[in-house]
Design a protein around this motif. Structure first.
Motif, PDB file in Angstrom:
ATOM      1  N   LEU A  57       0.812  -1.210   0.000  1.00 42.84           N
ATOM      2  CA  LEU A  57       0.000   0.000   0.000  1.00 42.84           C
ATOM      3  C   LEU A  57       0.851   1.267   0.000  1.00 42.84           C
ATOM      4  O   LEU A  57       1.824   1.374   0.748  1.00 42.84           O
ATOM      5  CB  LEU A  57      -0.897  -0.006   1.238  1.00 42.84           C
ATOM      6  CG  LEU A  57      -1.950   1.074   1.357  1.00 42.84           C
ATOM      7  CD1 LEU A  57      -2.984   0.932   0.235  1.00 42.84           C
ATOM      8  CD2 LEU A  57      -2.636   0.983   2.715  1.00 42.84           C
ATOM      9  N   LEU A  62      -6.887   5.108  -2.652  1.00 41.78           N
ATOM     10  CA  LEU A  62      -7.119   3.725  -2.221  1.00 41.78           C
ATOM     11  C   LEU A  62      -8.001   2.939  -3.183  1.00 41.78           C
ATOM     12  O   LEU A  62      -7.751   1.752  -3.411  1.00 41.78           O
ATOM     13  CB  LEU A  62      -7.732   3.712  -0.827  1.00 41.78           C
ATOM     14  CG  LEU A  62      -6.876   4.350   0.253  1.00 41.78           C
ATOM     15  CD1 LEU A  62      -7.596   4.325   1.574  1.00 41.78           C
ATOM     16  CD2 LEU A  62      -5.535   3.679   0.340  1.00 41.78           C
ATOM     17  N   GLN A  65      -5.933   1.840  -6.088  1.00 43.57           N
ATOM     18  CA  GLN A  65      -5.009   0.777  -5.672  1.00 43.57           C
ATOM     19  C   GLN A  65      -5.745  -0.548  -5.474  1.00 43.57           C
ATOM     20  O   GLN A  65      -5.244  -1.611  -5.855  1.00 43.57           O
ATOM     21  CB  GLN A  65      -4.282   1.164  -4.389  1.00 43.57           C
ATOM     22  CG  GLN A  65      -3.249   2.253  -4.582  1.00 43.57           C
ATOM     23  CD  GLN A  65      -2.443   2.463  -3.333  1.00 43.57           C
ATOM     24  OE1 GLN A  65      -1.620   1.621  -2.968  1.00 43.57           O
ATOM     25  NE2 GLN A  65      -2.676   3.589  -2.665  1.00 43.57           N
ATOM     26  N   CYS A  83      -2.894  -6.783   2.929  1.00 41.50           N
ATOM     27  CA  CYS A  83      -2.277  -5.499   2.629  1.00 41.50           C
ATOM     28  C   CYS A  83      -0.972  -5.388   3.412  1.00 41.50           C
ATOM     29  O   CYS A  83      -0.929  -5.677   4.605  1.00 41.50           O
ATOM     30  CB  CYS A  83      -3.245  -4.393   3.041  1.00 41.50           C
ATOM     31  SG  CYS A  83      -2.573  -2.748   2.974  1.00 41.50           S
ATOM     32  N   ASP A  98      -5.741   5.103   5.815  1.00 43.86           N
ATOM     33  CA  ASP A  98      -5.537   4.417   4.530  1.00 43.86           C
ATOM     34  C   ASP A  98      -5.530   2.904   4.736  1.00 43.86           C
ATOM     35  O   ASP A  98      -6.197   2.163   4.025  1.00 43.86           O
ATOM     36  CB  ASP A  98      -4.207   4.823   3.882  1.00 43.86           C
ATOM     37  CG  ASP A  98      -4.191   6.216   3.302  1.00 43.86           C
ATOM     38  OD1 ASP A  98      -5.264   6.811   3.110  1.00 43.86           O
ATOM     39  OD2 ASP A  98      -3.071   6.710   3.036  1.00 43.86           O
ATOM     40  N   PHE A 102      -8.441   0.412   3.110  1.00 42.76           N
ATOM     41  CA  PHE A 102      -8.089  -0.404   1.958  1.00 42.76           C
ATOM     42  C   PHE A 102      -8.927  -1.684   1.839  1.00 42.76           C
ATOM     43  O   PHE A 102      -9.437  -1.989   0.761  1.00 42.76           O
ATOM     44  CB  PHE A 102      -6.587  -0.729   1.954  1.00 42.76           C
ATOM     45  CG  PHE A 102      -6.137  -1.476   0.746  1.00 42.76           C
ATOM     46  CD1 PHE A 102      -6.031  -0.843  -0.479  1.00 42.76           C
ATOM     47  CD2 PHE A 102      -5.831  -2.824   0.814  1.00 42.76           C
ATOM     48  CE1 PHE A 102      -5.629  -1.530  -1.623  1.00 42.76           C
ATOM     49  CE2 PHE A 102      -5.431  -3.522  -0.314  1.00 42.76           C
ATOM     50  CZ  PHE A 102      -5.326  -2.869  -1.527  1.00 42.76           C
TER      51      PHE A 102
END
Length: 107
Positions: A57, A62, A65, A83, A98, A102
């Motif tokens: 990450l 986000l 991603q 992650c 974050d 995620f």
């Protein structure tokens, strides 16, 4: 006890003897994909190992991603999704928010 390893492009052909779970780096940020991920997963599945995927990450964006991670991993039902949350190569660190957001973006 389960024995697990995480692998990336640094271990293109790891020894899977004695391993139960193989967690493969699929992607990083929105631009890097592990070039060995498909063959690594095929080798793990051939040896009847539990397969997992992880994304390294980066801070921000986000949703992009998460979408990139899923495109790169192409997980099968039952695969583990994870992650990796740590300092990036340029010294940035994703925030706790974050990291927490995620998995929701991946779902």
């Amino acid at each position: 006890m389960l024995r697990a390893i995480d692998i990336s492009s640094l271990q293109p052909h790891p020894d899977l003897d004695g391993v139960d779970v193989v967690i493969i780096k699929a992607s990083e940020g929105c631009t890097y994909a592990n070039p060995y991920r498909v063959t690594q997963a095929a080798a793990a599945r051939k040896e009847q190992k539990q397969v997992g995927w992880y994304h390294f990450l980066w801070p921000g964006n986000l949703q992009a991603q998460a979408e990139y991670f899923i495109r790169c991993a192409q997980p099968k039902p039952g695969d583990i999704l994870a992650c990796d949350w740590e300092t990036t190569t340029v010294g940035t660190v994703p925030s706790c928010a974050d990291k927490d957001a995620f998995p929701t973006a991946v779902k």
